[in-house]
Design a protein around this motif. Structure first.
Motif, PDB file in Angstrom:
ATOM      1  N   LEU A   1       0.757  -0.999  -0.854  1.00  0.00           N
ATOM      2  CA  LEU A   1      -0.030  -0.131  -0.189  1.00  0.00           C
ATOM      3  C   LEU A   1       0.916   1.541   0.258  1.00  0.00           C
ATOM      4  N   PRO A   2       0.938   2.139  -0.435  1.00  0.00           N
ATOM      5  CA  PRO A   2       1.184   3.074  -0.316  1.00  0.00           C
ATOM      6  C   PRO A   2       0.809   4.367  -0.273  1.00  0.00           C
ATOM      7  N   VAL A   3       1.258   5.202   0.517  1.00  0.00           N
ATOM      8  CA  VAL A   3       1.284   6.168   1.912  1.00  0.00           C
ATOM      9  C   VAL A   3       0.336   7.317   0.887  1.00  0.00           C
ATOM     10  N   PRO A   4      -0.512   7.894   1.088  1.00  0.00           N
ATOM     11  CA  PRO A   4      -0.872   9.086   0.117  1.00  0.00           C
ATOM     12  C   PRO A   4      -0.175  10.128  -0.430  1.00  0.00           C
ATOM     13  N   GLU A   5       0.741  10.231   0.168  1.00  0.00           N
ATOM     14  CA  GLU A   5       2.062  11.158  -0.289  1.00  0.00           C
ATOM     15  C   GLU A   5       3.133  10.753  -0.798  1.00  0.00           C
ATOM     16  N   ALA A   6       3.016   9.557  -0.815  1.00  0.00           N
ATOM     17  CA  ALA A   6       3.842   9.497  -1.717  1.00  0.00           C
ATOM     18  C   ALA A   6       4.696   9.439  -2.766  1.00  0.00           C
ATOM     19  N   ALA A   7       3.989   9.417  -4.357  1.00  0.00           N
ATOM     20  CA  ALA A   7       4.044  10.023  -5.383  1.00  0.00           C
ATOM     21  C   ALA A   7       5.016  11.137  -5.482  1.00  0.00           C
ATOM     22  N   GLU A   8       3.578  11.863  -4.152  1.00  0.00           N
ATOM     23  CA  GLU A   8       4.336  13.716  -4.106  1.00  0.00           C
ATOM     24  C   GLU A   8       5.704  13.713  -3.861  1.00  0.00           C
ATOM     25  N   ARG A   9       5.956  12.710  -2.526  1.00  0.00           N
ATOM     26  CA  ARG A   9       7.142  12.695  -2.047  1.00  0.00           C
ATOM     27  C   ARG A   9       8.609  12.294  -3.275  1.00  0.00           C
ATOM     28  N   LEU A  10       8.227  11.761  -3.521  1.00  0.00           N
ATOM     29  CA  LEU A  10       8.964  10.330  -4.176  1.00  0.00           C
ATOM     30  C   LEU A  10       9.237  11.564  -5.814  1.00  0.00           C
ATOM     31  N   LEU A  11       8.823  12.600  -6.079  1.00  0.00           N
ATOM     32  CA  LEU A  11       7.759  13.703  -7.453  1.00  0.00           C
ATOM     33  C   LEU A  11       9.111  14.601  -7.042  1.00  0.00           C
ATOM     34  N   ALA A  12       8.636  15.134  -5.756  1.00  0.00           N
ATOM     35  CA  ALA A  12       9.617  16.230  -5.065  1.00  0.00           C
ATOM     36  C   ALA A  12      11.031  16.147  -5.636  1.00  0.00           C
ATOM     37  N   GLY A  13      11.428  15.112  -4.726  1.00  0.00           N
ATOM     38  CA  GLY A  13      13.113  14.632  -5.174  1.00  0.00           C
ATOM     39  C   GLY A  13      13.575  14.524  -5.864  1.00  0.00           C
ATOM     40  N   LEU A  14      12.898  14.219  -7.092  1.00  0.00           N
ATOM     41  CA  LEU A  14      13.393  13.625  -7.909  1.00  0.00           C
ATOM     42  C   LEU A  14      13.288  15.291  -8.912  1.00  0.00           C
ATOM     43  N   GLU A  15      12.704  15.795  -9.350  1.00  0.00           N
ATOM     44  CA  GLU A  15      12.436  17.183  -9.249  1.00  0.00           C
ATOM     45  C   GLU A  15      13.752  17.308  -8.678  1.00  0.00           C
ATOM     46  N   ALA A  16      14.229  17.735  -7.874  1.00  0.00           N
ATOM     47  CA  ALA A  16      14.307  18.582  -7.076  1.00  0.00           C
ATOM     48  C   ALA A  16      16.343  18.366  -7.352  1.00  0.00           C
ATOM     49  N   SER A  17      16.273  17.354  -7.651  1.00  0.00           N
ATOM     50  CA  SER A  17      18.313  16.923  -7.449  1.00  0.00           C
ATOM     51  C   SER A  17      17.555  16.874  -9.077  1.00  0.00           C
ATOM     52  N   GLY A  18      17.619  16.579 -10.128  1.00  0.00           N
ATOM     53  CA  GLY A  18      18.033  16.216 -11.665  1.00  0.00           C
ATOM     54  C   GLY A  18      17.941  14.849 -11.442  1.00  0.00           C
ATOM     55  N   ALA A  19      18.051  14.240 -10.949  1.00  0.00           N
ATOM     56  CA  ALA A  19      18.566  12.256 -11.155  1.00  0.00           C
ATOM     57  C   ALA A  19      17.367  11.727 -11.681  1.00  0.00           C
ATOM     58  N   CYS A  20      17.443  10.847 -12.312  1.00  0.00           N
ATOM     59  CA  CYS A  20      16.767  10.160 -13.307  1.00  0.00           C
ATOM     60  C   CYS A  20      15.879   8.726 -12.512  1.00  0.00           C
ATOM     61  N   PHE A  21      15.930   8.573 -11.748  1.00  0.00           N
ATOM     62  CA  PHE A  21      14.817   7.763 -10.136  1.00  0.00           C
ATOM     63  C   PHE A  21      15.780   8.383  -9.122  1.00  0.00           C
ATOM     64  N   SER A  22      14.123   8.158  -8.118  1.00  0.00           N
ATOM     65  CA  SER A  22      14.572   8.784  -6.739  1.00  0.00           C
ATOM     66  C   SER A  22      13.425   7.711  -5.996  1.00  0.00           C
ATOM     67  N   PHE A  23      13.839   7.001  -5.001  1.00  0.00           N
ATOM     68  CA  PHE A  23      13.386   5.844  -4.023  1.00  0.00           C
ATOM     69  C   PHE A  23      13.435   6.954  -2.352  1.00  0.00           C
ATOM     70  N   GLY A  24      12.559   6.466  -1.884  1.00  0.00           N
ATOM     71  CA  GLY A  24      12.002   5.627  -0.057  1.00  0.00           C
ATOM     72  C   GLY A  24      12.377   5.028   0.472  1.00  0.00           C
ATOM     73  N   ARG A  25      11.783   5.293   1.715  1.00  0.00           N
ATOM     74  CA  ARG A  25      11.918   3.485   2.645  1.00  0.00           C
ATOM     75  C   ARG A  25      10.186   3.838   2.844  1.00  0.00           C
ATOM     76  N   TYR A  26      10.122   2.656   3.202  1.00  0.00           N
ATOM     77  CA  TYR A  26       9.169   1.804   3.847  1.00  0.00           C
ATOM     78  C   TYR A  26       8.764   1.180   5.078  1.00  0.00           C
ATOM     79  N   ARG A  27       7.389   0.951   5.059  1.00  0.00           N
ATOM     80  CA  ARG A  27       7.665   0.183   6.718  1.00  0.00           C
ATOM     81  C   ARG A  27       6.523  -1.438   5.902  1.00  0.00           C
TER      82      ARG A  27
END
Length: 398
Positions: free
Chosen positions: A90-116
């Motif tokens: 199950l993705p948390v509600p803010e998942a897409a927002e968080r991953l996208l923010a990290g990706l666009e701020a860094s200019g990287a080709c992929f972002s990755f977060g943590r899980y429980r």
């Protein structure tokens, strides 16, 4: 609005899938499209997905495995970014927002977060959220080398630019398991990734069957299957990656013989953690003979300490005496070999304590015996057995 395409490969998990789709509809960043690729399900997956109407695209294929389903979804998605979600987590509600923010701020080709991890309470049906499972010490090495040592970039926690997937090629259809691991390695080898230090999904713990129709297996065999397919991947990587690609961080300014020794130790560490000990021991032999006169660097010592910290454990050392035998011979051969083996053995005290805490006294004593054998200690094992009850620097190592 940045366009995110979600791809969900699924097989016979209609109930879990509905939960995933509902969670995706709650994302705080709007999604461009959600594509469900049904890999020949025999339950009511089609009907359940159709209940979402035009909000979800449904693709059906004959049962061909997760990789084939992912490739079908990638061929049909139209977003600039791709988010692959499993059909039970199950993705948390803010998942897409968080991953996208990290990706666009860094200019990287992929972002990755943590899980429980979570499970449903048998009585109330409410989710019980607990620990996050294995997570490495990011920053101790490059992302690529850290990923080679163990898999932690789960697809649910990754947002990838579509052009990056196009560049590295499709998922391997010959891999029934670990296809996501192999793809993450390809991405990390070629492109920059950025860590988003926030929770982005909940990983479901359940006892349901795994794998495609032609290779179904029970939940209690999943580690066994992961190890099997990891071996396939890493046998190939051992042959195809240049030794220089295994050079750990922290030795760039060292003389060439030290850099070569460090790369041999890192490659040996990687394949040892995948249970490919024959290859690991051969590399250790070469490393012990390289760069004599130069003590192990801190980076090399760090690599040696990680040999026996795989999330798959190292119980094979308790039953395959030839591994410890070769390590002991390496230690007897030279002072450098002894330093390598002694450093490798340090986490065994932590392993012993973990086994004791789990009630496995035989394994606990076995790991203590390995410390004696590998480090050349003489005398009563009571010295180390008493240490099991004390604090160890490895109590948070894995």
């Amino acid at each position: 609005m940045p366009e995110i395409s979600v791809i969900i490969p699924t097989y016979n998990r209609a109930d879990f899938l509905v939960e995933v789709l509902r969670a995706l509809e709650k994302q705080t960043h709007p999604l461009h499209e959600i594509i469900v690729v049904d890999d020949g399900s025999t339950d009511d997956t089609r009907g359940r997905v159709m209940g979402f109407g035009g909000r979800v695209r449904y693709l059906h294929q004959e049962n061909a495995g997760k990789s084939a389903a992912l490739n079908a979804g990638l061929a049909r998605c139209g977003g600039r970014y791709v988010w692959i979600c499993d059909d039970d987590d199950l993705p948390v509600p803010e998942a897409a927002e968080r991953l996208l923010a990290g990706l666009e701020a860094s200019g990287a080709c992929f972002s990755f977060g943590r899980y429980r991890r979570f499970r449903r309470d048998g009585g109330t049906g409410e989710p019980e959220v607990f620990d996050g499972g294995y997570w490495p010490e990011l920053g101790a090495n490059s992302l690529f080398l850290t990923l080679l040592e163990d898999f932690f970039l789960f697809q649910n926690a990754m947002l990838v630019r579509k052009e990056a997937y196009d560049a590295v090629g499709p998922f391997r259809t010959d891999l029934v398991r670990s296809q996501d691991y192999e793809m993450a390695i390809r991405l990390a080898r070629r492109f920059q990734g950025v860590h988003v230090p926030e929770i982005v999904f909940l990983q479901r713990v359940h006892e349901g069957p795994r794998g495609p129709g032609q290779d179904r297996f029970s939940a209690d065999r999943q580690v066994e299957r992961w190890v099997l397919y990891d071996k396939v991947i890493f046998l190939e990587l051992y042959e195809t990656l240049a030794l220089e690609e295994f050079t750990p961080d922290g030795v760039a300014q060292e003389p060439e013989p030290v850099r070569r020794r460090a790369a041999l130790l890192q490659r040996a560490c990687v394949v040892a953690r995948k249970k490919l000990w024959t290859l690991a021991l051969d590399d250790l032999d070469l490393a012990a003979r390289a760069a004599h006169g130069y003590p192990l660097t801190p980076a090399e010592a760090g690599v040696c300490r990680r040999f026996l910290l795989s999330k798959y454990g190292c119980d094979e050392l308790l039953v395959q005496s030839e591994i410890a035998g070769r390590l002991r011979a390496l230690a007897d051969e030279s002072a450098q070999g002894a330093a390598i083996v002694a450093t490798m053995a340090e986490p065994l005290l932590w392993r012993s304590r973990q086994a004791a805490a789990a009630g496995d006294v035989q394994a606990s004593i076995g790991f203590l015996g390995l410390i004696f054998r590998l480090r050349g200690y003489r005398g009563s094992s009571e010295i180390l057995w008493s240490a099991v009850q004390r604090r160890s620097p490895w109590n948070a190592a894995a």
